[in-house]
Motif scaffolding. Structure first.
Motif, PDB file in Angstrom:
ATOM      1  N   GLU A   1      47.251  34.861  28.115  1.00 15.66           N
ATOM      2  CA  GLU A   1      47.628  33.454  27.984  1.00 15.66           C
ATOM      3  C   GLU A   1      48.440  32.980  29.181  1.00 15.66           C
ATOM      4  N   GLU A   2      49.161  33.907  29.799  1.00 17.29           N
ATOM      5  CA  GLU A   2      49.950  33.578  30.989  1.00 17.29           C
ATOM      6  C   GLU A   2      49.109  33.583  32.255  1.00 17.29           C
ATOM      7  N   GLY A   3      47.815  33.909  32.121  1.00 18.69           N
ATOM      8  CA  GLY A   3      46.913  33.845  33.255  1.00 18.69           C
ATOM      9  C   GLY A   3      46.591  35.165  33.920  1.00 18.69           C
ATOM     10  N   SER A   4      47.047  36.266  33.363  1.00 17.02           N
ATOM     11  CA  SER A   4      46.741  37.577  33.946  1.00 17.02           C
ATOM     12  C   SER A   4      45.263  37.889  33.781  1.00 17.02           C
ATOM     13  N   SER A   5      44.680  38.488  34.802  1.00 23.90           N
ATOM     14  CA  SER A   5      43.271  38.886  34.735  1.00 23.90           C
ATOM     15  C   SER A   5      43.152  40.196  33.963  1.00 23.90           C
ATOM     16  N   TRP A   6      41.922  40.519  33.568  1.00 25.49           N
ATOM     17  CA  TRP A   6      41.687  41.804  32.900  1.00 25.49           C
ATOM     18  C   TRP A   6      41.989  42.954  33.852  1.00 25.49           C
ATOM     19  N   SER A   7      41.779  42.761  35.135  1.00 23.32           N
ATOM     20  CA  SER A   7      42.125  43.801  36.114  1.00 23.32           C
ATOM     21  C   SER A   7      43.627  44.056  36.109  1.00 23.32           C
ATOM     22  N   GLN A   8      44.414  42.987  36.064  1.00 20.46           N
ATOM     23  CA  GLN A   8      45.872  43.131  36.033  1.00 20.46           C
ATOM     24  C   GLN A   8      46.336  43.781  34.734  1.00 20.46           C
ATOM     25  N   VAL A   9      45.724  43.366  33.635  1.00 19.29           N
ATOM     26  CA  VAL A   9      46.082  43.957  32.332  1.00 19.29           C
ATOM     27  C   VAL A   9      45.753  45.445  32.337  1.00 19.29           C
ATOM     28  N   GLY A  10      44.551  45.787  32.788  1.00 14.51           N
ATOM     29  CA  GLY A  10      44.161  47.198  32.848  1.00 14.51           C
ATOM     30  C   GLY A  10      45.104  48.001  33.728  1.00 14.51           C
ATOM     31  N   SER A  11      45.461  47.449  34.862  1.00 17.32           N
ATOM     32  CA  SER A  11      46.378  48.141  35.773  1.00 17.32           C
ATOM     33  C   SER A  11      47.739  48.386  35.118  1.00 17.32           C
ATOM     34  N   ALA A  12      48.248  47.372  34.408  1.00 12.72           N
ATOM     35  CA  ALA A  12      49.541  47.519  33.724  1.00 12.72           C
ATOM     36  C   ALA A  12      49.492  48.604  32.654  1.00 12.72           C
ATOM     37  N   LEU A  13      48.306  48.810  32.084  1.00  9.04           N
ATOM     38  CA  LEU A  13      48.139  49.814  31.026  1.00  9.04           C
ATOM     39  C   LEU A  13      47.693  51.173  31.561  1.00  9.04           C
ATOM     40  N   GLY A  14      47.427  51.240  32.880  1.00  4.13           N
ATOM     41  CA  GLY A  14      46.978  52.498  33.460  1.00  4.13           C
ATOM     42  C   GLY A  14      45.541  52.822  33.086  1.00  4.13           C
ATOM     43  N   MET A  15      44.728  51.783  32.945  1.00  4.71           N
ATOM     44  CA  MET A  15      43.328  51.988  32.579  1.00  4.71           C
ATOM     45  C   MET A  15      42.482  50.959  33.319  1.00  4.71           C
ATOM     46  N   SER A  16      41.195  51.069  33.177  1.00  6.92           N
ATOM     47  CA  SER A  16      40.297  50.109  33.825  1.00  6.92           C
ATOM     48  C   SER A  16      40.379  48.771  33.100  1.00  6.92           C
ATOM     49  N   LYS A  17      39.920  47.735  33.803  1.00  7.10           N
ATOM     50  CA  LYS A  17      39.889  46.423  33.163  1.00  7.10           C
ATOM     51  C   LYS A  17      38.944  46.433  31.964  1.00  7.10           C
ATOM     52  N   GLN A  18      37.850  47.185  32.066  1.00  8.39           N
ATOM     53  CA  GLN A  18      36.896  47.258  30.959  1.00  8.39           C
ATOM     54  C   GLN A  18      37.516  47.948  29.751  1.00  8.39           C
ATOM     55  N   ALA A  19      38.268  49.014  29.982  1.00  7.50           N
ATOM     56  CA  ALA A  19      38.915  49.717  28.869  1.00  7.50           C
ATOM     57  C   ALA A  19      39.943  48.813  28.189  1.00  7.50           C
ATOM     58  N   ALA A  20      40.697  48.049  28.980  1.00 10.50           N
ATOM     59  CA  ALA A  20      41.676  47.121  28.411  1.00 10.50           C
ATOM     60  C   ALA A  20      40.968  46.050  27.585  1.00 10.50           C
ATOM     61  N   TYR A  21      39.899  45.510  28.128  1.00 10.87           N
ATOM     62  CA  TYR A  21      39.121  44.484  27.437  1.00 10.87           C
ATOM     63  C   TYR A  21      38.543  45.047  26.133  1.00 10.87           C
ATOM     64  N   ASP A  22      37.994  46.248  26.199  1.00 11.66           N
ATOM     65  CA  ASP A  22      37.396  46.870  25.013  1.00 11.66           C
ATOM     66  C   ASP A  22      38.441  47.125  23.935  1.00 11.66           C
ATOM     67  N   PHE A  23      39.653  47.586  24.334  1.00 14.86           N
ATOM     68  CA  PHE A  23      40.747  47.795  23.384  1.00 14.86           C
ATOM     69  C   PHE A  23      41.076  46.482  22.688  1.00 14.86           C
ATOM     70  N   TYR A  24      41.230  45.430  23.476  1.00 16.67           N
ATOM     71  CA  TYR A  24      41.578  44.122  22.926  1.00 16.67           C
ATOM     72  C   TYR A  24      40.486  43.632  21.981  1.00 16.67           C
ATOM     73  N   ARG A  25      39.232  43.760  22.400  1.00 15.06           N
ATOM     74  CA  ARG A  25      38.109  43.313  21.579  1.00 15.06           C
ATOM     75  C   ARG A  25      38.078  44.057  20.243  1.00 15.06           C
ATOM     76  N   ARG A  26      38.294  45.389  20.278  1.00 11.84           N
ATOM     77  CA  ARG A  26      38.312  46.169  19.028  1.00 11.84           C
ATOM     78  C   ARG A  26      39.421  45.682  18.098  1.00 11.84           C
ATOM     79  N   LYS A  27      40.597  45.431  18.660  1.00  7.72           N
ATOM     80  CA  LYS A  27      41.710  44.961  17.835  1.00  7.72           C
ATOM     81  C   LYS A  27      41.427  43.564  17.285  1.00  7.72           C
ATOM     82  N   LEU A  28      40.781  42.740  18.082  1.00  5.58           N
ATOM     83  CA  LEU A  28      40.413  41.404  17.626  1.00  5.58           C
ATOM     84  C   LEU A  28      39.403  41.493  16.490  1.00  5.58           C
ATOM     85  N   ASP A  29      38.440  42.388  16.618  1.00  2.00           N
ATOM     86  CA  ASP A  29      37.467  42.598  15.544  1.00  2.00           C
ATOM     87  C   ASP A  29      38.157  43.069  14.266  1.00  2.00           C
ATOM     88  N   GLN A  30      39.162  43.945  14.401  1.00  2.00           N
ATOM     89  CA  GLN A  30      39.921  44.405  13.236  1.00  2.00           C
ATOM     90  C   GLN A  30      40.698  43.252  12.615  1.00  2.00           C
TER      91      GLN A  30
END
Length: 139
Positions: free
Chosen positions: A85-114
């Motif tokens: 919401e603050e404008g961070s890209s998936w690449s930035q989110v993944g980097s902050a989490l120590g994972m790829s942008k795709q892994a961060a996106y997939d984690f978020y998507r799974r939690k959203l589905d839950q």
């Protein structure tokens, strides 16, 4: 044989961390006592200090650890939404989490589905979360 369901654990992070700290302290004292005994050193003070710690079983510590991981995982999901919401890209989110942008996106998507599966019975707003998700992990 089926295990009985786990009782709901409504302890907060600080209390759960306290259980883990005590468990860790108990382990450290036990190792120090073992080492001192092996070296023929007195252990009275160590045994006394260990005895003064609250009793925490390994199972209690394990349960506290599981609950803490659950809480932190939920918090992580909300922090990802906030970052997006603050404008961070998936690449930035993944980097902050120590994972790829795709892994961060997939984690978020799974939690959203839950979240969607548990529906709005709890008043969850998946529209806000979906908006933070964006269309894909590009970016």
């Amino acid at each position: 044989m089926a295990q009985p369901p786990l009782a709901a654990d409504d302890r907060g992070m600080e209390e759960l961390l306290g259980v883990l700290r005590v468990s860790d302290q108990r382990e450290l004292y036990e190792r120090r006592i073992e080492k001192a005994e092996g070296a023929g050193q007195p252990v009275t003070a160590l045994v006394r200090a260990l005895g003064n710690l609250p009793g925490v079983t390994g199972l209690e510590a394990l349960s506290a650890s599981r609950r803490l991981v659950d809480l932190l995982t939920g918090a992580r999901w909300h922090m990802i939404r906030q970052a997006r919401e603050e404008g961070s890209s998936w690449s930035q989110v993944g980097s902050a989490l120590g994972m790829s942008k795709q892994a961060a996106y997939d984690f978020y998507r799974r939690k959203l589905d839950q979240q969607d599966a548990s529906a709005d019975a709890e008043g969850n707003s998946s529209a806000r979360s979906r908006a933070a998700q964006g269309s894909n992990a590009n970016g």
